[in-house]
Motif scaffolding. Structure first.
Motif, PDB file in Angstrom:
ATOM      1  N   GLU A  20      29.742 -10.007  23.423  1.00 21.81           N
ATOM      2  CA  GLU A  20      30.330  -9.128  22.430  1.00 21.81           C
ATOM      3  C   GLU A  20      29.341  -8.075  21.956  1.00 21.81           C
ATOM      4  O   GLU A  20      29.611  -6.889  21.979  1.00 21.81           O
ATOM      5  CB  GLU A  20      30.825  -9.937  21.237  1.00 21.81           C
ATOM      6  CG  GLU A  20      31.978 -10.867  21.598  1.00 21.81           C
ATOM      7  CD  GLU A  20      32.291 -11.848  20.495  1.00 21.81           C
ATOM      8  OE1 GLU A  20      31.681 -11.745  19.421  1.00 21.81           O
ATOM      9  OE2 GLU A  20      33.141 -12.714  20.703  1.00 21.81           O
ATOM     10  N   LYS A  21      28.157  -8.503  21.526  1.00 24.70           N
ATOM     11  CA  LYS A  21      27.226  -7.583  20.898  1.00 24.70           C
ATOM     12  C   LYS A  21      26.178  -7.030  21.850  1.00 24.70           C
ATOM     13  O   LYS A  21      25.517  -6.056  21.530  1.00 24.70           O
ATOM     14  CB  LYS A  21      26.556  -8.269  19.719  1.00 24.70           C
ATOM     15  CG  LYS A  21      27.555  -8.629  18.644  1.00 24.70           C
ATOM     16  CD  LYS A  21      26.939  -9.277  17.468  1.00 24.70           C
ATOM     17  CE  LYS A  21      28.018  -9.612  16.457  1.00 24.70           C
ATOM     18  NZ  LYS A  21      27.574 -10.404  15.371  1.00 24.70           N
ATOM     19  N   VAL A  22      26.021  -7.645  23.007  1.00 23.38           N
ATOM     20  CA  VAL A  22      25.023  -7.184  23.965  1.00 23.38           C
ATOM     21  C   VAL A  22      25.642  -6.073  24.799  1.00 23.38           C
ATOM     22  O   VAL A  22      26.701  -6.245  25.399  1.00 23.38           O
ATOM     23  CB  VAL A  22      24.569  -8.342  24.882  1.00 23.38           C
ATOM     24  CG1 VAL A  22      23.544  -7.864  25.879  1.00 23.38           C
ATOM     25  CG2 VAL A  22      24.014  -9.484  24.048  1.00 23.38           C
ATOM     26  N   ALA A  23      24.957  -4.913  24.826  1.00 18.52           N
ATOM     27  CA  ALA A  23      25.475  -3.792  25.620  1.00 18.52           C
ATOM     28  C   ALA A  23      25.242  -4.069  27.100  1.00 18.52           C
ATOM     29  O   ALA A  23      24.158  -4.492  27.499  1.00 18.52           O
ATOM     30  CB  ALA A  23      24.775  -2.504  25.216  1.00 18.52           C
ATOM     31  N   ARG A  24      26.246  -3.829  27.881  1.00 18.24           N
ATOM     32  CA  ARG A  24      26.118  -4.020  29.322  1.00 18.24           C
ATOM     33  C   ARG A  24      25.263  -2.905  29.908  1.00 18.24           C
ATOM     34  O   ARG A  24      25.176  -1.819  29.330  1.00 18.24           O
ATOM     35  CB  ARG A  24      27.494  -4.001  29.958  1.00 18.24           C
ATOM     36  CG  ARG A  24      28.309  -5.209  29.552  1.00 18.24           C
ATOM     37  CD  ARG A  24      29.600  -5.266  30.297  1.00 18.24           C
ATOM     38  NE  ARG A  24      30.276  -6.516  29.960  1.00 18.24           N
ATOM     39  CZ  ARG A  24      31.563  -6.688  29.993  1.00 18.24           C
ATOM     40  NH1 ARG A  24      32.348  -5.710  30.362  1.00 18.24           N
ATOM     41  NH2 ARG A  24      32.096  -7.840  29.666  1.00 18.24           N
ATOM     42  N   PRO A  25      24.640  -3.153  31.048  1.00 14.61           N
ATOM     43  CA  PRO A  25      23.814  -2.114  31.671  1.00 14.61           C
ATOM     44  C   PRO A  25      24.578  -0.825  31.938  1.00 14.61           C
ATOM     45  O   PRO A  25      24.017   0.257  31.816  1.00 14.61           O
ATOM     46  CB  PRO A  25      23.361  -2.763  32.978  1.00 14.61           C
ATOM     47  CG  PRO A  25      23.398  -4.215  32.716  1.00 14.61           C
ATOM     48  CD  PRO A  25      24.537  -4.428  31.753  1.00 14.61           C
ATOM     49  N   SER A  26      25.853  -0.930  32.261  1.00 16.03           N
ATOM     50  CA  SER A  26      26.638   0.274  32.531  1.00 16.03           C
ATOM     51  C   SER A  26      26.817   1.104  31.272  1.00 16.03           C
ATOM     52  O   SER A  26      26.943   2.329  31.338  1.00 16.03           O
ATOM     53  CB  SER A  26      28.005  -0.101  33.086  1.00 16.03           C
ATOM     54  OG  SER A  26      28.724  -0.864  32.149  1.00 16.03           O
ATOM     55  N   GLN A  27      26.822   0.467  30.105  1.00 13.38           N
ATOM     56  CA  GLN A  27      26.962   1.194  28.850  1.00 13.38           C
ATOM     57  C   GLN A  27      25.624   1.768  28.392  1.00 13.38           C
ATOM     58  O   GLN A  27      25.592   2.698  27.605  1.00 13.38           O
ATOM     59  CB  GLN A  27      27.538   0.277  27.781  1.00 13.38           C
ATOM     60  CG  GLN A  27      28.969  -0.133  28.064  1.00 13.38           C
ATOM     61  CD  GLN A  27      29.445  -1.240  27.150  1.00 13.38           C
ATOM     62  OE1 GLN A  27      28.654  -1.977  26.567  1.00 13.38           O
ATOM     63  NE2 GLN A  27      30.756  -1.372  27.043  1.00 13.38           N
ATOM     64  N   ARG A  28      24.515   1.202  28.851  1.00 15.72           N
ATOM     65  CA  ARG A  28      23.189   1.676  28.462  1.00 15.72           C
ATOM     66  C   ARG A  28      22.704   2.817  29.352  1.00 15.72           C
ATOM     67  O   ARG A  28      21.669   3.417  29.082  1.00 15.72           O
ATOM     68  CB  ARG A  28      22.157   0.532  28.577  1.00 15.72           C
ATOM     69  CG  ARG A  28      22.137  -0.395  27.398  1.00 15.72           C
ATOM     70  CD  ARG A  28      20.847  -1.190  27.344  1.00 15.72           C
ATOM     71  NE  ARG A  28      19.759  -0.384  26.824  1.00 15.72           N
ATOM     72  CZ  ARG A  28      18.729   0.062  27.545  1.00 15.72           C
ATOM     73  NH1 ARG A  28      18.656  -0.179  28.827  1.00 15.72           N
ATOM     74  NH2 ARG A  28      17.782   0.773  26.985  1.00 15.72           N
ATOM     75  N   LYS A  29      23.402   3.106  30.427  1.00 17.10           N
ATOM     76  CA  LYS A  29      22.924   4.076  31.403  1.00 17.10           C
ATOM     77  C   LYS A  29      22.701   5.439  30.754  1.00 17.10           C
ATOM     78  O   LYS A  29      23.567   5.945  30.055  1.00 17.10           O
ATOM     79  CB  LYS A  29      23.925   4.211  32.548  1.00 17.10           C
ATOM     80  CG  LYS A  29      23.410   5.099  33.647  1.00 17.10           C
ATOM     81  CD  LYS A  29      24.337   5.119  34.818  1.00 17.10           C
ATOM     82  CE  LYS A  29      23.770   6.046  35.864  1.00 17.10           C
ATOM     83  NZ  LYS A  29      24.607   6.173  37.010  1.00 17.10           N
ATOM     84  N   GLY A  30      21.549   5.998  31.004  1.00 14.69           N
ATOM     85  CA  GLY A  30      21.238   7.319  30.476  1.00 14.69           C
ATOM     86  C   GLY A  30      20.488   7.302  29.162  1.00 14.69           C
ATOM     87  O   GLY A  30      19.992   8.331  28.722  1.00 14.69           O
ATOM     88  N   ILE A  31      20.379   6.152  28.511  1.00 13.77           N
ATOM     89  CA  ILE A  31      19.650   6.066  27.244  1.00 13.77           C
ATOM     90  C   ILE A  31      18.163   6.032  27.549  1.00 13.77           C
ATOM     91  O   ILE A  31      17.695   5.257  28.379  1.00 13.77           O
ATOM     92  CB  ILE A  31      20.071   4.812  26.439  1.00 13.77           C
ATOM     93  CG1 ILE A  31      21.530   4.943  26.027  1.00 13.77           C
ATOM     94  CG2 ILE A  31      19.185   4.624  25.233  1.00 13.77           C
ATOM     95  CD1 ILE A  31      22.084   3.730  25.343  1.00 13.77           C
ATOM     96  N   LEU A  32      17.405   6.890  26.874  1.00 13.23           N
ATOM     97  CA  LEU A  32      15.985   7.036  27.131  1.00 13.23           C
ATOM     98  C   LEU A  32      15.208   5.949  26.400  1.00 13.23           C
ATOM     99  O   LEU A  32      15.297   5.829  25.176  1.00 13.23           O
ATOM    100  CB  LEU A  32      15.525   8.421  26.663  1.00 13.23           C
ATOM    101  CG  LEU A  32      14.151   8.881  27.072  1.00 13.23           C
ATOM    102  CD1 LEU A  32      14.085   9.044  28.585  1.00 13.23           C
ATOM    103  CD2 LEU A  32      13.821  10.194  26.416  1.00 13.23           C
ATOM    104  N   SER A  33      14.445   5.143  27.137  1.00 14.63           N
ATOM    105  CA  SER A  33      13.625   4.121  26.508  1.00 14.63           C
ATOM    106  C   SER A  33      12.292   4.724  26.073  1.00 14.63           C
ATOM    107  O   SER A  33      11.909   5.811  26.523  1.00 14.63           O
ATOM    108  CB  SER A  33      13.381   2.961  27.482  1.00 14.63           C
ATOM    109  OG  SER A  33      12.575   3.393  28.550  1.00 14.63           O
TER     110      SER A  33
END
Length: 100
Positions: A20-33
């Protein structure tokens, strides 16, 4: 109860925990670490700008925005990438003006 009945009902299938609360890798794509941001800034500091980036910055300084957009679009492939690059180089030009 037949063999196939165990697949039906409330607790059917393989037991899993809901994500529920953990963002999937597909949703994190493009976010700059933070690490990527640091590495890119160091590479930019060491290597400097490429030839086409220097040319585009010169065009932006001389207010030839359309020509700069055409050049970056040809080099980068899409208009969205071109716009991002122009915005990035524009902010770099503004920061250099503030510094001097």
């Amino acid at each position: 109860m037949t063999r196939n009945d165990s697949r039906r009902g409330l607790k059917h299938g393989h037991p899993t925990t809901p994500i529920e609360k953990v963002a999937r890798p597909s949703q994190r794509k493009g976010i700059l670490s933070a690490k990527t941001k640091l590495v890119r800034s160091i590479v930019r500091e060491v290597a400097g700008f490429s030839a086409y980036e220097r040319r585009v910055m010169e065009l932006l300084r001389n207010s030839k925005d359309k020509k700069a957009r055409k050049l970056t679009k040809k080099r980068l492939g899409t208009l969205l990438r071109s716009k991002r690059k122009l915005e990035e180089l524009g902010t770099i030009i503004q920061e250099s003006r503030r510094a001097h």
